[in-house]
Design a protein around this motif. Structure first.
Motif, mmCIF file in Angstrom:
data_model
loop_
_atom_site.group_PDB
_atom_site.id
_atom_site.type_symbol
_atom_site.label_atom_id
_atom_site.label_comp_id
_atom_site.label_asym_id
_atom_site.label_seq_id
_atom_site.Cartn_x
_atom_site.Cartn_y
_atom_site.Cartn_z
ATOM 1 N N HIS A 170 56.470 -11.408 -30.571
ATOM 2 C CA HIS A 170 56.596 -12.653 -30.052
ATOM 3 C C HIS A 170 55.704 -14.011 -30.564
ATOM 4 O O HIS A 170 56.013 -14.823 -30.989
ATOM 5 C CB HIS A 170 56.238 -12.375 -28.421
ATOM 6 N N TYR A 185 65.452 -17.321 -22.777
ATOM 7 C CA TYR A 185 65.544 -15.813 -23.048
ATOM 8 C C TYR A 185 66.930 -15.356 -23.088
ATOM 9 O O TYR A 185 67.826 -15.885 -22.602
ATOM 10 C CB TYR A 185 64.714 -15.219 -22.187
ATOM 11 N N HIS A 228 52.426 -20.226 -30.015
ATOM 12 C CA HIS A 228 52.167 -20.767 -28.521
ATOM 13 C C HIS A 228 50.826 -21.886 -28.476
ATOM 14 O O HIS A 228 50.310 -22.139 -27.590
ATOM 15 C CB HIS A 228 51.814 -19.706 -27.363
ATOM 16 N N GLU A 261 65.642 -16.533 -27.040
ATOM 17 C CA GLU A 261 64.349 -15.677 -27.474
ATOM 18 C C GLU A 261 65.213 -14.283 -27.036
ATOM 19 O O GLU A 261 65.276 -13.768 -26.121
ATOM 20 C CB GLU A 261 63.328 -15.914 -26.447
ATOM 21 N N HIS A 268 57.628 -19.825 -32.704
ATOM 22 C CA HIS A 268 57.092 -19.472 -31.493
ATOM 23 C C HIS A 268 55.878 -19.335 -31.206
ATOM 24 O O HIS A 268 55.001 -18.531 -30.304
ATOM 25 C CB HIS A 268 57.892 -18.063 -30.833
#
Ligand SMILES: [Zn+2]
Length: 477
Positions: free
Chosen positions: A237, A434, A118, A404, A116
């Motif tokens: 995250h 999600y 970004h 997620e 994850h």
């Protein structure tokens, strides 16, 4: 004559290995191997993770698929953690097919996940970033290569697992706000909670959920004590802040743990892996306490990576190392409904798009961007198939789902688990957006907003948890 003797000797040696009466008592050998593949994209590729597309103009640090292969003598497992924001199932399925063909490891025994970060290439289309199809083809082959190379590196090994706790780096990012705070969403209605509510915002009331400070790890060591690999799992995250393409704190952790274990420049090289735990609603920002420090670009990534790696290195000497453990995998597919827009929502979205001054990929503001998502979701299938997976490594269980996953779900899976040690890896074996709990869905907020990033039915999480529990039950038998 010589030939006959040699042939007899060979035959006897063959007999001995096949039908020797004491063969069953031979010591069981546990083996492990690790390797990486470089998966850095070309400059110019689309970067996933934001609502507007960005193009890569610089590489801060290389991206990798990081693989371990475990072998108990009869069963092999492969785990690959990939420096990518989101990886669709098609890419992982192709990688599994290629790796399985080359190594004989069944696809169901392979767990592949995205970290994850970004700041990596787009292999899934989300918001205004479109998947780079050329990169996807390259990516699938490179994931398979990582498994093939880890399999080539298999050597007798010892294995252990344990956990530590890093409290200060995880914060729930969904907040209840003071009564009277209006939280408009892009669908023309109001939410009960706000994601990323603003540092020290005076309207903050309380976080809408917990955090999970545990960092779990699996250590693989050669019989002479040399480190082969270390797989960690933390529910954060991402951190962000490096300029250009970057593996974020996941890559920085791999570097730092290698340094702390003094495993630099080995042959074959040491491999550190940091998987994304259950971090759907968790980030690194202390919303209530605030953080007035000014960080240089990428400095925060190093701080977080160092904190987590230092904690793992502290806990590592207390871990029991096993000469052999049994391995097993269980997998199933479930079908879940898609939250599709009703005709009124679709009309509203079309109207917003018709009035937008610019169209995709230059839509601006949440209303326009979610209007496009609404129109696209109308064409989604009514139901989607998801892979659920559980791996058994001795008394440790690893569960995996392609979402997620909210932290509450991970905490519940840990608390009610037939295995004494367990953790979950998110964004595994595909990408289905999600995964809030039904209670979190009722509160609204970004993670629940219907889009390609969040579309599973409201009741998805209990079905996923039940499916994972069923797999754990199969492995425990
Ligand atoms: Zn995310």
């Amino acid at each position: 004559m010589k030939y006959t003797v040699l042939r007899l000797t060979l035959l006897c040696a063959l007999c001995a290995s096949v039908v020797h009466p004491f063969a069953a008592d031979a010591p069981r050998v546990f083996r492990a191997g690790a390797a990486t593949s470089n998966i850095t994209p070309k400059l110019g590729t689309s970067i996933n993770g934001n609502m507007s597309d960005g193009k890569a103009t610089h590489v801060h640090d290389e991206l990798h698929s990081r693989a371990i292969v475990l072998d108990d003598g009869t069963t092999k497992l492969a785990i690959v953690v990939n420096d990518s924001c989101l990886v669709p199932r098609e890419v992982f399925d192709e990688a599994k097919r290629l790796a399985s063909e080359a190594t004989g490891i069944p696809a169901s025994h392979m767990l592949m996940s995205a970290t994850h970060t970004h700041s990596a290439a787009s292999s899934a289309s989300v918001f205004q970033s479109e998947a780079d199809m050329e990169y996807r083809a390259f990516f699938a082959v490179r994931i398979a290569d990582a498994i093939r190379r880890a399999n080539n590196n298999l050597a007798p090994a010892r294995i252990g697992w344990g956990k530590g706790s890093v409290l200060g780096q995880v914060h729930n990012r969904r907040w209840h706000m003071q009564p009277g705070t209006v939280l408009k969403n892009p669908f023309g209605t109001e939410d009960q909670v706000k994601m990323n509510p603003g540092m020290k915002n005076p309207a903050l009331l309380k976080p809408a959920g917990p955090t999970d400070p545990e960092v779990w790890f699996v250590t693989l060591q050669r019989t002479n004590g040399q480190h082969i690999a270390l797989l960690a799992d933390y529910s954060l995250h991402y951190v962000g802040g490096n300029p250009g393409i970057s593996a974020d704190y996941y890559g920085a952790f791999a570097d730092r743990i290698q340094e702390l274990l003094q495993a630099d420049r080995q042959d074959p090289p040491f491999v550190g892996l940091m998987a994304n735990g259950t971090s759907g609603d968790i980030n690194n920002i202390p919303w209530r306490d605030g953080d007035t420090n000014k960080y240089a670009p990428g400095q925060k990534i190093k701080i977080v990576a160092n904190a987590v790696a230092t904690e793992v290195a502290r806990a590592l000497p207390g871990v029991k190392l096993h000469d052999w453990v049994p391995l097993a995998a269980a997998q199933k597919e479930i079908s879940l409904g898609v939250r599709k827009p009703d005709p009124a929502a679709l009309d509203r979205a079309k109207d917003i798009l018709a009035k937008a001054p610019n169209q995709f990929p230059r839509l601006k503001g949440l209303d326009e961007i979610y209007a496009r998502e609404t129109v696209q979701m109308a064409d989604y299938p009514d139901r989607v198939q998801l892979i659920l997976q559980a791996l058994r490594i001795g008394d440790l269980a690893i569960t995996a789902a392609p979402c997620e996953i909210f932290v509450e779900i991970g905490l519940e899976l840990k608390a009610q688990n037939p295995f004494p040690a367990s953790f979950t890896i998110s964004l595994a074996n595909g990408y289905n957006g999600y995964l809030p709990t039904p209670a979190q869905h009722a509160l609204g907020g970004y993670e629940t907003w219907r889009a390609k990033s969040s579309y599973l039915e409201v009741n998805a999480s209990p079905q996923i948890t039940a499916g994972l529990r069923e797999l754990l039950g199969q492995l425990k038998k």
